[in-house]
Design an enzyme around this catalytic site. Structure first.
Site, PDB file in Angstrom:
ATOM      1  N   CYS A 185       1.292  -1.152   0.152  1.00 28.58           N
ATOM      2  CA  CYS A 185      -0.311   0.261   0.049  1.00 28.58           C
ATOM      3  C   CYS A 185       0.898   1.756  -0.071  1.00 28.58           C
ATOM      4  CB  CYS A 185      -0.907  -0.211   1.328  1.00 28.58           C
ATOM      5  SG  CYS A 185      -1.969   1.038   1.166  1.00 28.58           S
ATOM      6  N   ALA A 186       0.494   2.288   1.067  1.00 31.46           N
ATOM      7  CA  ALA A 186       1.126   3.283   1.464  1.00 31.46           C
ATOM      8  C   ALA A 186       3.063   3.033   1.494  1.00 31.46           C
ATOM      9  CB  ALA A 186       0.957   3.972   2.149  1.00 31.46           C
TER      10      ALA A 186
END
Length: 205
Positions: free
Chosen positions: A119-120
């Site tokens: 994800c991030a």
């Protein structure tokens, strides 16, 4: 909110198992964290969930209450076969700001042992600290512009050497299964994936 203790899903047999560290923080994405932890434990991995904060109690991105096994400060001298970061904001930023975690990750990378993020976290944690230097990776589309090499950013899971990255909550099981494949075997990953009815496994990465 939902209250979840990670000790509840520890496998019973851990003899000679692979050791995996999953750091979490306030604001970590709970689907990714639990998906990684649970799937690796299904494979028999000895997974340690460590809070990078001052308390084992963590409030995840969607207000799920998580209880880590320990504080990160209690396990920085341990050796892990894999260190895997969930994403979520501001959780990924908290992981980025944790100096002991970054030191552990750099040692993991330099030692040739597996590390990964989803994800991030590939863009927010790994990239700024030089942990993607010379490597190709993927991440959440909202953070793709932060990657130095985004040539494979559309792939759900990317493996480059001892680094594994993935995109979002919806790819967290595939991410975890790829880690199982790398730590154990493809047969073990298939064994874990089959009863979970993971439609996108096996994947090409």
């Amino acid at each position: 909110g939902l209250f979840f203790t990670f000790g509840d899903i520890r496998p019973r047999r851990l003899k000679m198992s692979k050791k995996v560290l999953v750091p979490i923080a306030d604001g970590s994405e709970e689907i990714e964290a639990i998906g990684i932890i649970d799937t690796l434990r299904r494979a028999g991995a000895d997974v340690t969930v460590a809070s990078v904060g001052t308390s084992r109690n963590v409030t995840a991105a969607r207000k799920t209450n998580l209880v880590a096994d320990c504080l990160l400060s209690e396990c920085t001298s341990s050796t892990f076969d894999a260190v895997l970061l969930p994403g979520g904001m501001p959780g990924a930023q908290h992981l980025h700001d944790c100096e002991p975690l970054i030191a552990l990750l750099k040692h993991q990378a330099q030692s040739g042992r597996l590390y990964g993020a989803i994800c991030a976290s590939p863009a927010v944690v790994l990239q700024p600290h030089g942990l993607l230097d010379g490597k190709v990776a993927t991440c959440h589309p909202a953070f793709a512009a932060k990657l130095a090499n985004a040539s494979r950013v559309d792939q759900r899971v990317v493996v480059d050497g001892n680094c594994v990255t993935s995109r979002a909550p919806g790819t967290s099981l595939e991410f975890a299964l790829k880690v199982i494949e790398l730590l154990f075997s493809e047969d073990k990953a298939k064994e874990v994936a089959a009863p979970m009815l993971v439609l996108n496994y096996p994947i090409v990465a």
